[in-house]
Scaffold this motif. Structure first.
Motif, PDB file in Angstrom:
ATOM      1  N   LEU A 155      55.255  58.706   2.032  1.00  0.00           N
ATOM      2  CA  LEU A 155      54.190  58.406   2.938  1.00  0.00           C
ATOM      3  C   LEU A 155      54.312  59.316   4.236  1.00  0.00           C
ATOM      4  CD1 LEU A 155      53.400  54.748   2.055  1.00  0.00           C
ATOM      5  CD2 LEU A 155      51.857  56.816   1.561  1.00  0.00           C
TER       6      LEU A 155
ATOM      7  N   ILE B 278      49.557  55.738  -3.058  1.00  0.00           N
ATOM      8  CA  ILE B 278      51.027  55.731  -3.543  1.00  0.00           C
ATOM      9  C   ILE B 278      51.081  54.771  -4.698  1.00  0.00           C
ATOM     10  CG2 ILE B 278      51.526  53.478  -2.166  1.00  0.00           C
ATOM     11  CD1 ILE B 278      54.032  56.161  -2.498  1.00  0.00           C
TER      12      ILE B 278
ATOM     13  N   VAL C   6      46.886  57.579   5.399  1.00  0.00           N
ATOM     14  CA  VAL C   6      47.945  57.207   5.076  1.00  0.00           C
ATOM     15  C   VAL C   6      48.268  56.127   5.645  1.00  0.00           C
ATOM     16  CG1 VAL C   6      50.290  57.891   4.774  1.00  0.00           C
ATOM     17  CG2 VAL C   6      48.520  59.692   4.427  1.00  0.00           C
TER      18      VAL C   6
ATOM     19  N   ARG D 116      50.031  52.458   3.895  1.00  0.00           N
ATOM     20  CA  ARG D 116      51.185  51.903   4.194  1.00  0.00           C
ATOM     21  C   ARG D 116      51.063  50.156   4.393  1.00  0.00           C
ATOM     22  NH1 ARG D 116      55.314  55.385   6.091  1.00  0.00           N
ATOM     23  NH2 ARG D 116      54.704  57.094   7.089  1.00  0.00           N
TER      24      ARG D 116
ATOM     25  N   SER E 172      43.900  59.029  -0.017  1.00  0.00           N
ATOM     26  CA  SER E 172      45.491  58.930  -0.299  1.00  0.00           C
ATOM     27  C   SER E 172      45.882  57.633  -0.942  1.00  0.00           C
ATOM     28  CB  SER E 172      46.135  58.647   1.261  1.00  0.00           C
ATOM     29  OG  SER E 172      45.770  60.192   1.908  1.00  0.00           O
TER      30      SER E 172
ATOM     31  N   ALA F  79      53.406  59.608  -3.948  1.00  0.00           N
ATOM     32  CA  ALA F  79      52.144  59.581  -3.039  1.00  0.00           C
ATOM     33  C   ALA F  79      50.976  60.763  -3.421  1.00  0.00           C
ATOM     34  CB  ALA F  79      52.627  59.624  -1.400  1.00  0.00           C
TER      35      ALA F  79
END
Length: 472
Positions: free
Chosen positions: A451, A194, A229, A233, A192, A424
């Protein structure tokens, strides 16, 4: 913990375990160093080994904790940094033989933010020459392989970052993205990431002789890769901390105001001229079903024209490269790089001064169309690529191969770069044993919503790298 093997812990788990004194920073660093030395020789993902200094940093982390110091959120967490940003005392080679001795005089904002948050830097990861291919290979450090399968690419240009993280080297990896260089490797390696809103992430290299071209300033962004994920963050929070050296950075909050529920998600239609793998399309539909199951209002609706946005991206970036950078790049780059660059430039319309200014002005209209669309549909679900990961160095198969990769397969990802919107990427499953991801696009500075949706998909798909490690 999810696993008895420390290197398999998430960044969030690792930080919490260190803070709770369940494990020391030195124990964590030692486990990741052992993993690096076990896994990296077969992959060539980490090309500068900083494990000696990593142990020194880990010892300092433990001393600070013992002395009662306040601990920042990445205290003791092992990370990797991509070799195309300045890290004090290290060569920012960007995969180029002629830049092998390009020693950075100081830290870039990302390096400074990661250090300041208490992270332990294990090493620097590989990138293609000038970070300008979707495949990670160069004459200076060589080819990086994908831990899922050495026959498929790990992506690019943050391929070393993605391959190392998928293999369990480090808990968060740093990369950057101007046309898919975070999202493509995430797709290829089951991770994952972003691509943050333009202005979210600070960027500056103290050793740079000149400023970046305008479209690089408007499109390129730094960012984190994570196996989970929640780790993305965490990396976003740290990497986006303010640095006054970046004149574009905006002080926007990481969590925006509430939006109407259920949150509407537009599933982008596939253009009729795009040749897509049916198995990939099935996984995209499955991702839409996962979001609907999580309470999102999901529907396939007409979006602004993705092909127009892609053309805007290609023409602007190719014109800047040809005008300002190509002579030096071609002189310093190897034969494979030059072949791939020539193939990409042929996809674009090179603009004269008036054409460049008019196209740059047109960008405002195209961005406005997308921003207004996202006012009604706060999120949009798209492919990262409409194909599974490509074969290693597939872009060296001639101009037709380059066109297929960038125009057909990767159109959604590269096109969205020109808009400066957050996107994302997160895994949705396997095709033929190889990872496939989807892209979730949001309104400006709403990385939190992107997210959240990625986490909803992850909750139903699982963490894909766990399947990779189960093969060992």
């Amino acid at each position: 913990m999810a696993s008895t093997d420390i290197w398999q812990w998430s960044a969030v788990e690792t930080a919490a375990a260190i803070r709770a004194r369940q494990v020391s920073a030195v124990e964590v660093a030692t486990a990741h160093i052992a993993r690096l030395h076990a896994a990296n020789p077969a992959l060539n993902a980490v090309v500068v080994d900083l494990t000696d200094s990593a142990l020194e940093t880990a010892r300092a982390c433990d001393r600070a904790q013992a002395a009662g110091a306040d601990l920042d959120i990445l205290h003791g967490v092992p990370v990797t940094l991509k070799i195309n940003i300045d890290i004090a005392g290290q060569a920012n080679s960007n995969g180029v033989v002629g830049l092998a001795d390009n020693i950075a005089p100081g830290d870039s904002p990302i390096a400074a933010n990661v250090r300041g948050a208490g992270a332990v830097i294990l090493g620097l990861t590989n990138t293609p020459e000038f970070s300008l291919r979707a495949f990670t290979d160069n004459p200076l450090h060589g080819l990086t392989l994908n831990p899922w399968d050495p026959a498929i690419t790990c992506g690019g240009s943050s391929g070393g970052a993605a391959a190392s993280l998928a293999a369990g080297i480090g808990a968060i990896a740093h990369g950057n993205d101007i046309g898919g260089s975070l999202r493509g490797p995430a797709h290829c390696c089951g991770l994952s990431t972003i691509k943050a809103t333009q202005g979210r992430m600070p960027a500056f290299n103290p050793g740079a002789a000149v400023e970046r071209p305008l479209m690089a300033q408007l499109m390129s962004t730094q960012g984190p890769l994570g196996r989970e994920v929640a780790d993305v963050r965490l990396g976003l929070e740290v990497m986006s901390r303010r640095d006054p050296r970046d004149t574009w950075q905006a002080p926007a909050p990481l969590v925006g105001p509430p939006v109407n529920r259920p949150i509407k998600v537009a599933v982008a239609p596939i253009p009729p001229d795009m040749q897509a793998d049916p198995a990939v399309l099935a996984l995209i539909r499955q991702a839409a079903d996962h979001l609907a199951d999580a309470g999102y209002a999901v529907a396939e609706v007409a979006t602004p024209d993705i092909s127009v946005a892609w053309r805007l991206w290609a023409d602007l970036i190719a014109t800047e490269i040809e005008t300002l950078q190509a002579a030096q790049m071609r002189a310093m780059g190897g034969a494979d790089f030059n072949r791939a660059l020539d193939g990409f430039v042929k996809l674009a319309t090179l603009l004269d001064g008036e054409g460049y200014m008019k196209t740059l002005a047109l960008r405002a209209r195209i961005v406005r169309e997308w921003v207004m669309f996202l006012e009604d549909w706060p999120l949009m679900l798209t492919p990262v690529s409409v194909k599974p990961p490509w074969a290693v160095n597939a872009d060296l198969g001639g101009d037709a191969a380059v066109r297929e990769i960038f125009w057909n397969d990767f159109r959604f990802t590269s096109a969205l770069s020109v808009l400066g919107l957050p996107a994302a990427a997160t895994p949705v499953g396997l095709v033929g044993g190889h990872p496939v991801g989807v892209q979730i696009v949001g309104q400006r500075f709403r990385e939190d919503l992107c997210l959240d949706a990625a986490a909803a998909i992850e909750a139903r798909v699982g963490v894909l790298t766990h399947q990779l490690w189960a093969r060992e």
